[in-house]
Structure formats: C-alpha cells, structure tokens
Design a protein around this motif. Structure first.
Motif, short mmCIF file in Angstrom:
data_model
loop_
_atom_site.label_atom_id
_atom_site.label_comp_id
_atom_site.label_asym_id
_atom_site.label_seq_id
_atom_site.Cartn_x
_atom_site.Cartn_y
_atom_site.Cartn_z
N LYS A 189 10.65 -18.71 -24.56
CA LYS A 189 9.99 -19.18 -23.35
C LYS A 189 8.56 -18.68 -23.15
O LYS A 189 7.82 -19.25 -22.34
N ALA A 190 8.15 -17.64 -23.84
CA ALA A 190 6.78 -17.15 -23.68
C ALA A 190 5.77 -18.01 -24.43
O ALA A 190 4.56 -17.87 -24.22
N ASN A 191 6.26 -18.90 -25.26
CA ASN A 191 5.39 -19.76 -26.06
C ASN A 191 5.11 -21.07 -25.34
O ASN A 191 6.01 -21.67 -24.75
N SER A 192 3.89 -21.54 -25.40
CA SER A 192 3.58 -22.87 -24.88
C SER A 192 4.10 -23.92 -25.85
O SER A 192 3.87 -23.84 -27.06
N VAL A 193 4.85 -24.88 -25.31
CA VAL A 193 5.40 -25.94 -26.16
C VAL A 193 5.20 -27.29 -25.49
O VAL A 193 5.35 -27.44 -24.28
N VAL A 194 4.87 -28.26 -26.31
CA VAL A 194 4.81 -29.66 -25.89
C VAL A 194 5.54 -30.46 -26.97
O VAL A 194 5.14 -30.44 -28.13
N PHE A 195 6.61 -31.14 -26.59
CA PHE A 195 7.43 -31.83 -27.57
C PHE A 195 6.98 -33.28 -27.75
O PHE A 195 6.75 -34.00 -26.78
N ASP A 196 6.86 -33.67 -29.00
CA ASP A 196 6.59 -35.06 -29.36
C ASP A 196 7.93 -35.74 -29.60
O ASP A 196 8.63 -35.43 -30.57
N ASN A 197 8.31 -36.66 -28.72
CA ASN A 197 9.61 -37.33 -28.81
C ASN A 197 9.54 -38.69 -29.48
O ASN A 197 10.42 -39.54 -29.29
N SER A 198 8.51 -38.90 -30.31
CA SER A 198 8.34 -40.19 -30.97
C SER A 198 9.54 -40.55 -31.84
O SER A 198 9.97 -41.70 -31.89
N LYS A 199 10.08 -39.57 -32.54
CA LYS A 199 11.20 -39.85 -33.44
C LYS A 199 12.43 -40.29 -32.65
O LYS A 199 13.11 -41.26 -33.04
N LEU A 200 12.72 -39.60 -31.55
CA LEU A 200 13.85 -40.00 -30.72
C LEU A 200 13.67 -41.42 -30.20
O LEU A 200 14.62 -42.22 -30.21
N LYS A 201 12.47 -41.74 -29.75
CA LYS A 201 12.22 -43.07 -29.19
C LYS A 201 12.29 -44.16 -30.25
O LYS A 201 12.60 -45.31 -29.94
N GLN A 202 12.00 -43.80 -31.49
CA GLN A 202 12.16 -44.76 -32.58
C GLN A 202 13.64 -44.98 -32.87
O GLN A 202 14.07 -46.11 -33.12
#
Length: 343
Positions: A276-289
């Motif tokens: 949780k101390a790390n900044s994360v932004v998830f790319d959900n392109s694969k899921l949406k494909q």
C-alpha cells in the motif's frame, strides 16, 4: 455453467456467488459453511454445499466423486502445496481452473507506476506475495507442459459491505479506524497520504471475474481486475470521515518505513512496503479485451458510504480492537515526543 468455488463466501467471492445465482448458474461451494445461509434466498435455487475442509484430500475426493465442472476457482489457496492438491483433485474434472493470486505480487519497488499484466513479479517485503508468485509459476508450468486449463486472476485492494479499505489496521479488521474517527482520536495515515491507490468494490470485481468464466480466451492467461479510478490515501480517509459525519477528523502522517519497523506484529512491512505504500495505477485493457463492455461502476465515495452505513447498522461488524488502538496512541505519542525534542 456449472461452477465450483472453493470458499465462495469471503470478501471477494461472496459477490461472485450472489451474481452467479442471480444469473441462473449451477453453483457448488466447498467451505465450512459459516456464511452459506446468506445465499439461500438469492434465487430460486440454492448452491450445492460440499461442506468440508478442502485440506482433507481424501474427504474431498469422496465429495467430488463423479462431478464435472465448467469452471473451478480457488479463493483460499495460499501456496504451491495448496495448488498441487487442487491439481490432484480437479485434473480432468474441470474445463477451467482459476487461481486467485494478488496484485501485490507485482515488483516492489515499482519501475513504473502504471501496472499491466506484464509488469515483473517480485516482492522482497511480503512472504504472502512471494507465495502467490510461486503458485502462479507452478500453474503456468502445468499449463505449458500438461495443458491444464488455468486462468490466473490478480485482485488488488477489494472491499465489501463489511470492510473499510484502510492503509493500516489491527488483527481484528478496520472497525478500529471507524471508532477512532467517531471518538475524535487522531488517525494514522502512512507516508504523506499522497500516494496513489485503487480500491475496487467486490460487486465490480464479480462482474469482471464472471466474464472470465468459461471464456476460452482467458485460458492460459493472467489478468488483474480492478477499478479504473485512482485516489490518494488522504482522499480515502477524507471520504471515510465525511461518511461518518466527522469531516474535521485529525490525521497524523507517519512514514511507512517507521510503521513497518514498529508494527511487525501486524505484518506492516508486507502490507505497506510490499503493497500500500506504493503508488499504483492499473491498466485494465487486457480485462476489457477479454470481457467486452466491462467497466467498474462503483466510485470510491459511493462504495465507502454504503459500507459505513452497513457497518453502523450491523453490530456484528463492529469488532473492537483495543490492542491496536493502544498501539496507535503509542506511535502517535512517539512522533509528538520526537517533534517536541527538536523544538
């Protein structure tokens, strides 16, 4: 579809069980039955309960004798030995096996804050994550060498109506944070509170997960399921405090390294430095494909408000944690004493 969930009534999986029943699927559950009653009136048909301990392999073999499934998902497998057992139990019995891994398995520290499924896996801070990585490696080997039809799913911070997503909490859950805010006591936020985070409501996770079931394009693939919304930890706590009617709550920012060092009894090195101390932004392109049309619809403020309302109206969710509360007081007092000594 005929679907078996190992677990099926937990924070993540309960929403999946509910939705599968509403959609008319044939649902089987392997668990110890503590919350099964909550699923008995969801639809015209109830799940088939295979009540038992999945760790007792002979018992499971008897319960599973003669059964075949379109998909089997294990929500409680922790390490490779659990998955070796699952392979023995379900090889030849399912057209798809889904392992619930963890987005905490992605490398720490991150080389790039934007995460895709190809982000390397490595976590020197958290044994939990390393066990998940080991499990993923084992299953991918089975897929490559024996065509065992696996799909690996990586959730990140997922919450339900009974749990508030907080940066730190004690061994009895996050209600202690709610109580501190309501009691006008300062609340610890790790770091400076500006790191980016993603929280996902379990109802959104369920829609993405169910879209992977029976999906031929998901076989042999790894996919994370998260919201596209990104918030800071300061925003998460501000939303929580506002939902509690305490918008002027006091927060105390303390470095994650310090919290990890003095919070070993709560495994904060893993939970913070390894997650949780790390900044994360998830790319959900694969899921949406893989699941066309999927999008997470529950905003953080909406989900947290609903959860607060549920917890405050259900006393069984209000589990106090005096030991953690005292720990918070001590950590905050140590910080104040250190500041005072320098003035």
């Amino acid at each position: 579809m005929k679907v078996l969930l190992i677990g099926g009534t937990g924070k993540i999986s309960m929403a999946i069980s509910r939705q599968l029943l509403k959609e008319g699927h044939e649902l089987y559950l392997i668990n110890r039955g503590s919350r099964n009653h909550e699923l008995d009136h969801i639809a015209d048909t109830s799940p088939v309960y295979l009540t038992g301990d999945v760790h007792r392999e002979e018992e499971m073999n008897r319960l599973l004798d003669g059964l075949q499934f379109d998909a089997v998902a294990d929500f409680i497998a922790f390490d490779r030995s659990d998955l070796e057992r699952d392979y023995r139990l379900f090889h030849g019995k399912t057209r798809q096996f889904l392992f619930i891994s963890s987005a905490s398995a992605y490398q720490k520290p991150l080389a790039n804050y934007r995460i895709t499924e190809s982000t390397p896996l490595a976590n020197p801070y958290w044994e939990y994550s390393r066990k998940k990585i080991e499990g993923e490696d084992y299953l991918m080997h089975l897929y490559r060498t024996e065509q065992f039809p696996i799909t690996i799913v990586r959730p990140s911070s997922t919450y339900d109506e009974r749990s508030i997503p907080t940066g730190i909490h004690g061994s009895k859950g996050s209600f202690s944070i709610i109580k501190r805010i309501l009691s006008h006591k300062p609340v610890i936020i790790h770091g400076d509170g500006t790191s980016l985070w993603t929280i996902t409501h379990n109802s959104d996770f369920a829609r993405g997960f169910i879209g992977l079931l029976g999906n031929i394009h998901a076989i042999g693939e790894t996919v994370h399921i998260t919201s596209d919304e990104t918030v800071t930890w300061n925003q998460i706590y501000a939303i929580l405090a506002d939902a509690l009617g305490c918008p002027d709550f006091k927060s105390v920012h303390i470095s994650s390294e310090f919290l990890a060092a003095c919070g070993k009894q709560y495994d904060m090195e893993g939970a913070l430095l390894g997650d949780k101390a790390n900044s994360v932004v998830f790319d959900n392109s694969k899921l949406k494909q893989l699941v066309p049309g999927f999008t997470a619809v529950k905003r953080a403020d909406q989900g947290i408000r609903e959860t607060v309302q549920y917890i405050l109206s259900h006393p069984e969710c209000q589990v106090e944690d005096p030991e953690f509360d005292i720990w918070c007081d001590k950590v905050i007092a140590a910080r104040e004493a250190a500041l005072a000594s320098l003035l």
